[in-house]
Design a protein around this motif. Structure first.
Motif, PDB file in Angstrom:
ATOM      1  N   VAL A 140       0.710  -1.114   0.012  1.00 19.56           N
ATOM      2  CA  VAL A 140       0.076  -0.039  -0.049  1.00 19.56           C
ATOM      3  C   VAL A 140       0.797   1.194   0.168  1.00 19.56           C
ATOM      4  CG1 VAL A 140      -1.525   1.309   1.351  1.00 19.56           C
ATOM      5  CG2 VAL A 140      -1.904  -1.241   1.088  1.00 19.56           C
ATOM      6  N   GLY A 141       0.413   2.377  -0.644  1.00 13.47           N
ATOM      7  CA  GLY A 141       1.236   3.369  -0.851  1.00 13.47           C
ATOM      8  C   GLY A 141       1.000   4.509   0.399  1.00 13.47           C
ATOM      9  N   LEU A 142      -0.231   4.870   0.507  1.00 15.29           N
ATOM     10  CA  LEU A 142      -0.673   5.739   1.668  1.00 15.29           C
ATOM     11  C   LEU A 142      -2.076   5.297   2.267  1.00 15.29           C
ATOM     12  CD1 LEU A 142       0.006   8.553   3.047  1.00 15.29           C
ATOM     13  CD2 LEU A 142      -1.044   9.597   1.349  1.00 15.29           C
ATOM     14  N   GLY A 143      -2.032   5.045   3.454  1.00 15.83           N
ATOM     15  CA  GLY A 143      -3.334   4.721   4.069  1.00 15.83           C
ATOM     16  C   GLY A 143      -3.854   3.163   3.901  1.00 15.83           C
ATOM     17  N   GLY A 144      -4.792   3.208   3.194  1.00 13.74           N
ATOM     18  CA  GLY A 144      -5.644   1.936   2.645  1.00 13.74           C
ATOM     19  C   GLY A 144      -6.658   1.984   2.056  1.00 13.74           C
ATOM     20  N   ARG A 145      -7.737   2.571   2.921  1.00 16.09           N
ATOM     21  CA  ARG A 145      -9.172   2.784   2.312  1.00 16.09           C
ATOM     22  C   ARG A 145      -9.094   3.176   0.965  1.00 16.09           C
ATOM     23  NH1 ARG A 145     -13.452   6.441   2.643  1.00 16.09           N
ATOM     24  NH2 ARG A 145     -12.050   7.969   3.790  1.00 16.09           N
ATOM     25  N   LEU A 146      -8.471   4.544   0.750  1.00 16.55           N
ATOM     26  CA  LEU A 146      -8.700   5.169  -0.587  1.00 16.55           C
ATOM     27  C   LEU A 146      -7.211   5.048  -1.462  1.00 16.55           C
ATOM     28  CD1 LEU A 146     -10.432   8.728   0.704  1.00 16.55           C
ATOM     29  CD2 LEU A 146     -11.535   6.604  -0.105  1.00 16.55           C
ATOM     30  N   ASP A 147      -6.546   4.035  -1.077  1.00 20.19           N
ATOM     31  CA  ASP A 147      -5.186   3.828  -1.759  1.00 20.19           C
ATOM     32  C   ASP A 147      -5.424   3.060  -2.736  1.00 20.19           C
ATOM     33  OD1 ASP A 147      -1.942   3.947  -1.495  1.00 20.19           O
ATOM     34  OD2 ASP A 147      -2.483   2.186  -2.218  1.00 20.19           O
ATOM     35  N   ALA A 148      -4.655   3.463  -3.850  1.00 19.31           N
ATOM     36  CA  ALA A 148      -4.865   2.611  -5.407  1.00 19.31           C
ATOM     37  C   ALA A 148      -4.642   1.152  -5.178  1.00 19.31           C
ATOM     38  CB  ALA A 148      -3.932   3.037  -6.544  1.00 19.31           C
ATOM     39  N   VAL A 149      -3.951   0.652  -4.328  1.00 23.09           N
ATOM     40  CA  VAL A 149      -3.744  -0.791  -4.305  1.00 23.09           C
ATOM     41  C   VAL A 149      -5.073  -1.336  -3.722  1.00 23.09           C
ATOM     42  CG1 VAL A 149      -2.400  -2.467  -2.679  1.00 23.09           C
ATOM     43  CG2 VAL A 149      -1.280  -0.794  -4.037  1.00 23.09           C
ATOM     44  N   ASN A 150      -5.699  -0.799  -2.875  1.00 22.74           N
ATOM     45  CA  ASN A 150      -7.123  -1.270  -2.459  1.00 22.74           C
ATOM     46  C   ASN A 150      -8.081  -1.712  -3.648  1.00 22.74           C
ATOM     47  OD1 ASN A 150      -8.286  -2.243   0.032  1.00 22.74           O
ATOM     48  ND2 ASN A 150      -9.561  -0.353   0.111  1.00 22.74           N
ATOM     49  N   VAL A 151      -7.641  -1.324  -4.719  1.00 24.91           N
ATOM     50  CA  VAL A 151      -8.591  -1.674  -6.011  1.00 24.91           C
ATOM     51  C   VAL A 151      -8.507  -3.130  -5.873  1.00 24.91           C
ATOM     52  CG1 VAL A 151      -7.001  -1.535  -7.791  1.00 24.91           C
ATOM     53  CG2 VAL A 151      -9.632  -1.054  -8.152  1.00 24.91           C
ATOM     54  N   VAL A 152      -7.459  -3.671  -5.508  1.00 28.01           N
ATOM     55  CA  VAL A 152      -7.378  -5.384  -5.447  1.00 28.01           C
ATOM     56  C   VAL A 152      -7.900  -6.040  -4.423  1.00 28.01           C
ATOM     57  CG1 VAL A 152      -5.642  -7.120  -5.771  1.00 28.01           C
ATOM     58  CG2 VAL A 152      -5.251  -4.800  -7.029  1.00 28.01           C
ATOM     59  N   ASP A 153      -8.781  -7.164  -4.659  1.00 29.26           N
ATOM     60  CA  ASP A 153      -9.102  -8.060  -3.566  1.00 29.26           C
ATOM     61  C   ASP A 153      -7.947  -9.056  -3.433  1.00 29.26           C
ATOM     62  OD1 ASP A 153     -11.641  -7.025  -2.937  1.00 29.26           O
ATOM     63  OD2 ASP A 153     -12.440  -7.869  -4.683  1.00 29.26           O
ATOM     64  N   SER A 154      -7.402  -8.997  -1.953  1.00 27.75           N
ATOM     65  CA  SER A 154      -6.492  -9.915  -1.652  1.00 27.75           C
ATOM     66  C   SER A 154      -7.093 -11.111  -1.015  1.00 27.75           C
ATOM     67  CB  SER A 154      -5.387  -9.317  -0.603  1.00 27.75           C
ATOM     68  OG  SER A 154      -6.065  -8.754   0.648  1.00 27.75           O
ATOM     69  N   ASP A 155      -6.194 -12.131  -0.936  1.00 31.35           N
ATOM     70  CA  ASP A 155      -6.402 -13.329  -0.471  1.00 31.35           C
ATOM     71  C   ASP A 155      -5.881 -13.430   0.918  1.00 31.35           C
ATOM     72  OD1 ASP A 155      -7.042 -15.333  -2.643  1.00 31.35           O
ATOM     73  OD2 ASP A 155      -5.592 -14.221  -3.690  1.00 31.35           O
TER      74      ASP A 155
END
Length: 422
Positions: A140-155
């Motif tokens: 995650v780049g910054l934070g979590g909820r609104l970070d670009a990486v959070n577009v992905v559903d992780s296992d």
């Protein structure tokens, strides 16, 4: 489109959105849906937190590679070149591979003003989706909820810790920051908590989402021994597994423990051979010694500075004179960073890396003076600070470069030149 060079492309994507950080998923979601047509990998792990994310990525990647798995990693920021952000099996992806994905992101975004980080994230995800990977690990780049990486559903999601940093974006207290960071958890999926204490909001989000929590002290743990070694333990339905006599090195034990836990939850067996993988794992600019005179660390918040202080105390005790070269970004808690180190550092060089985000030297110096009594020397740039510190102190002194990725990246070429010509 820009010319066919990575430098021209990275310069171009900086211009698409006037804000360096423009948090929110409304821009990236439609592009992601159009761009990514294949699964990213067999499994996806997302790592958030304030400190220790990069170390956790490195540990987990190395553990998986030791089992012959093909692993993609996405991290940020980079130290020396953009390619460091997107790696497969520990090797930077090539300019051409990244350029190909940049072109596809550009085609898919149309007029959507993606930020530099959003564009970079999409390029990494696109590249991974074409690479037949066993596991992808995303930081995650910054934070979590609104970070670009959070577009992905992780296992599996990992939260390393929650400390005060980036308050302008995430909130002024740990409860608020914890709520933002915990949004990477997914329903029914493991959420690894890699610190002993978390804000209550983290547990609340985990409960609300129905995540399966694996917490340090409850489901896994570590014990530090007096001989500079430590033991990792993991509790499963089959019983407790231990890996003993792991060496205490310059990276976070919490990060190593979280990586081992994720490794187990991905279905791989914990065994004593993994000890050597942990022992050999290193990460550039994390409490890294260059020669016998320089220690570089990208610590840029109070919690990371405390970790640096503990490493210095453990490694060197009070046997050496220690000089610090400090350069930070303008939004950082400079006094909070200096306080843990004030009884360790004998003299401070205050400088400013070459970026518009850097805190001015005079501003830094006045803030540092509020919390220390040792001598301060103001220097206009990192190169001069390194040169002065090296010339003005004995060969027995230790020079610590800290405060920012920018500061360290500017210092390293100077340090390598000094060591080469010594």
């Amino acid at each position: 489109m820009p010319s066919e060079s990575l430098e021209s492309w990275t310069s171009y994507i900086e211009t698409l959105n006037p804000k360096e950080w423009d948090l929110g998923l409304e821009r990236i979601k439609p592009v992601y849906s159009k761009l990514i047509n294949n699964p990213l990998a067999g499994k996806v792990v997302v790592i958030g937190g304030t400190n220790g994310k990069g170390s956790t990525v490195e540990y987990l990647s190395n553990l998986l590679q030791s089992q012959g798995k093909k692993v993609g990693t996405y991290t940020s920021p980079h130290l020396f070149c953009f390619n460091e952000r997107i790696r497969i099996n520990g090797k930077n992806c090539s300019d051409q591979e990244i350029l190909n994905s940049f072109v596809e992101v550009e085609k898919s975004r149309k007029s959507i003003p993606l930020t530099y980080f959003e564009f970079s994230t999409l390029a990494a995800l696109h590249l991974f989706s074409l690479s037949s990977l066993d596991v992808v690990i995303l930081e995650v780049g910054l934070g979590g909820r609104l970070d670009a990486v959070n577009v992905v559903d992780s296992d599996i999601s990992i939260l390393t810790n929650v400390e005060l940093d980036h308050q302008d974006w995430l909130g002024n207290n740990k409860e608020t920051i914890g709520k933002e960071k915990a949004d990477i958890f997914r329903t029914g999926k493991p959420a690894i908590l890699a610190h002993k204490v978390f804000p209550q909001t983290v547990y609340k989000i985990a409960s609300n989402k129905g995540a399966k929590v694996y917490a340090l002290k409850n489901n896994f743990n570590f014990l530090i021994h007096k001989n500079n070694k430590w033991t990792y333990s993991f509790k499963s339905q089959e019983g407790e597994v231990k890996i003993k006599n792991i060496k205490l090195n310059n990276l976070s034990i919490e990060s190593a423990s979280a990586a081992l836990t994720a490794f187990a939850l991905l279905g791989y067996n914990l065994n004593k051979e993994l000890k050597e993988v942990i022992n050999k794992t290193q990460l550039e600019a994390r409490c890294q010694l260059l020669g016998n005179r320089f220690l570089i660390d990208v610590s840029h918040n109070p919690a990371a500075a405390l970790n640096l202080k503990n490493f210095i105390s453990r490694k060197f005790g009070s046997t050496r004179e220690i000089i610090a070269i400090l350069g930070v970004m303008s939004d950082k808690d400079i006094t909070g960073m200096v306080k843990p180190l004030r009884n360790v550092i004998n003299q401070w060089y205050i400088t400013s890396p070459n970026t518009k985000r850097a805190m001015k030297v005079d501003t830094m110096a006045s803030k540092v003076k509020e919390v220390i009594t040792s001598k301060i020397i103001k220097t206009p740039n990192v190169k001069e600070a390194v040169a002065q510190a090296y010339q003005n102190f004995s060969q027995d002194s230790l020079i610590v470069v800290m405060g920012s990725f920018y500061t360290v990246s500017e210092a390293v070429p100077v340090i390598k030149s000094i060591l080469k010509n010594k």
